[in-house]
Design an enzyme around this catalytic site. Sequence first.
Site, PDB file in Angstrom:
ATOM      1  N   GLU A 165      35.989 140.123  19.692  1.00  0.00           N
ATOM      2  CA  GLU A 165      36.341 141.257  18.822  1.00  0.00           C
ATOM      3  C   GLU A 165      37.808 141.288  18.395  1.00  0.00           C
ATOM      4  O   GLU A 165      38.461 142.338  18.463  1.00  0.00           O
ATOM      5  CB  GLU A 165      35.958 142.576  19.517  1.00  0.00           C
ATOM      6  CG  GLU A 165      34.486 142.630  19.906  1.00  0.00           C
ATOM      7  CD  GLU A 165      34.076 143.935  20.584  1.00  0.00           C
ATOM      8  OE1 GLU A 165      34.940 144.778  20.835  1.00  0.00           O
ATOM      9  OE2 GLU A 165      32.876 144.090  20.868  1.00  0.00           O
ATOM     10  N   ASN A 208      33.376 135.701  19.460  1.00  0.00           N
ATOM     11  CA  ASN A 208      32.267 136.657  19.477  1.00  0.00           C
ATOM     12  C   ASN A 208      32.689 137.976  18.827  1.00  0.00           C
ATOM     13  O   ASN A 208      33.786 138.473  19.095  1.00  0.00           O
ATOM     14  CB  ASN A 208      31.902 136.895  20.960  1.00  0.00           C
ATOM     15  CG  ASN A 208      30.599 137.630  21.178  1.00  0.00           C
ATOM     16  OD1 ASN A 208      29.577 137.266  20.582  1.00  0.00           O
ATOM     17  ND2 ASN A 208      30.609 138.666  22.013  1.00  0.00           N
ATOM     18  N   HIS A 244      24.222 144.335  17.797  1.00  0.00           N
ATOM     19  CA  HIS A 244      23.836 145.673  18.271  1.00  0.00           C
ATOM     20  C   HIS A 244      23.323 146.423  17.042  1.00  0.00           C
ATOM     21  O   HIS A 244      24.108 146.971  16.261  1.00  0.00           O
ATOM     22  CB  HIS A 244      25.031 146.392  18.895  1.00  0.00           C
ATOM     23  CG  HIS A 244      25.520 145.717  20.141  1.00  0.00           C
ATOM     24  ND1 HIS A 244      24.783 145.704  21.310  1.00  0.00           N
ATOM     25  CD2 HIS A 244      26.642 145.024  20.408  1.00  0.00           C
ATOM     26  CE1 HIS A 244      25.448 145.028  22.240  1.00  0.00           C
ATOM     27  NE2 HIS A 244      26.568 144.600  21.719  1.00  0.00           N
ATOM     28  N   GLU A 273      24.256 139.533  21.885  1.00  0.00           N
ATOM     29  CA  GLU A 273      24.131 140.831  22.583  1.00  0.00           C
ATOM     30  C   GLU A 273      23.076 141.703  21.915  1.00  0.00           C
ATOM     31  O   GLU A 273      23.288 142.897  21.678  1.00  0.00           O
ATOM     32  CB  GLU A 273      25.484 141.564  22.574  1.00  0.00           C
ATOM     33  CG  GLU A 273      26.612 140.767  23.163  1.00  0.00           C
ATOM     34  CD  GLU A 273      27.949 141.522  23.196  1.00  0.00           C
ATOM     35  OE1 GLU A 273      27.971 142.750  23.021  1.00  0.00           O
ATOM     36  OE2 GLU A 273      28.977 140.849  23.404  1.00  0.00           O
ATOM     37  N   ASP A 275      20.448 144.196  20.773  1.00  0.00           N
ATOM     38  CA  ASP A 275      19.615 145.361  21.062  1.00  0.00           C
ATOM     39  C   ASP A 275      19.302 146.042  19.736  1.00  0.00           C
ATOM     40  O   ASP A 275      20.095 145.972  18.798  1.00  0.00           O
ATOM     41  CB  ASP A 275      20.218 146.325  22.096  1.00  0.00           C
ATOM     42  CG  ASP A 275      21.675 146.666  21.879  1.00  0.00           C
ATOM     43  OD1 ASP A 275      22.123 146.712  20.719  1.00  0.00           O
ATOM     44  OD2 ASP A 275      22.390 146.897  22.884  1.00  0.00           O
TER      45      ASP A 275
END
Length: 358
Positions: A165, A208, A244, A273, A275
């Site tokens: 990030e 990432n 996400h 990651e 979801d």
Amino acid sequence: MISSKHISLKYILKQLKLIAGILFGLGACTTSSTPTMRQAADQCGVNLGVAIHDRFFDTDSLNRYKKVICDNFNMIVAENAMKPDRIQPQKGTFYFQEVNELIRFAENHQLKLRGHCLVWHKQIPEWMSKDNYSKEELLSVLKTHIITTVRHCKGKIYAWDVVNEAIDEHQPDYMRPSVWMKTIGPSYIDSAFVWAHQADPEALLFYNDYDAEGINEKSDMVYELVKGMKDRGIPIDGVGLQCHFELGKIDFESIRNNMLRLHELGLQTQITELDISLDSSAVNVQSRQKQGDAYGHLCRLCLSDNQCTALVIWGVSDADSWIPQLSDYKRDKALLFDENFNKKPAFDTLYSTIKNAI
Ligand code: XIL
């Protein structure tokens, strides 16, 4: 060497604990005639990962949790346990107990292990984020953290998220004003990758980020960043797309196009990651099914391109997910298993997508 007269009760207890540990560990996985999702993933060569919640480290009573992990996934990543505040809580004091536990579990069950993450603006210990380090001092802090951590895990980690990030599309220079950026400048990113590569030349190294999955202003900046790194000969292997997502807001075509342009740079992508959350006030049969379709769609997207090399779900069950808290409980039920480890339509669709790809 221990002679019989030195065998104390303490020694016997220690050995029993060791044997019990091995049995518990190995006992967590089973095989059966219908392929588990993990077996299906193995058969079609998919790296299918899951983030490991901190309750993994609590007690041995978590066999159910561990069984779900190794019946369904062939890769793991620590949700929090390998972040800098956990590994180096005090300057120079490295805490690798949990890391070692993950390594052992991964080895016992032939799971690949992703490392997350070496450099971030969050979840760093207070001493690290103090503003009064000189550039040289902070470079040395960064180098020590990376070299010590990556060297400790050498040969055990399949891929590291080296920098997490670093792009912030709201800044004029698009760089997140982290302590690293403010004190060292943008070169901290190149340095981090160079040191990680020095410490374990075999590990794949990833940049990432979130909200940079499809083509947009932020992913354009991520693209420029990693293109520059490739041009400068920095050892970067790929870009992690966190994913996400909120159901209904996923632009699959745009994600495919973003992946393609990164692949054209000679970089892999990984879904790191994943979801897909539901509106808490609209959790019903239809939304759960649509969530399944979205998981399936994204999985097919990754499977259809051999440079998309992993798909990692950010947690096992809805009981573990970070989403409700993050969204002030407005979003929920983002994962594959419900709170009691029952498989959801999201699981069924992902499973059949992988099975159909064998
Ligand atoms: C999250 C964890 O899931 C939470 O348990 C923790 O409280 C905060 O961090 N991007 C990342 C992950 O790279 O490390 C974050 O994980 C989620 C967003």
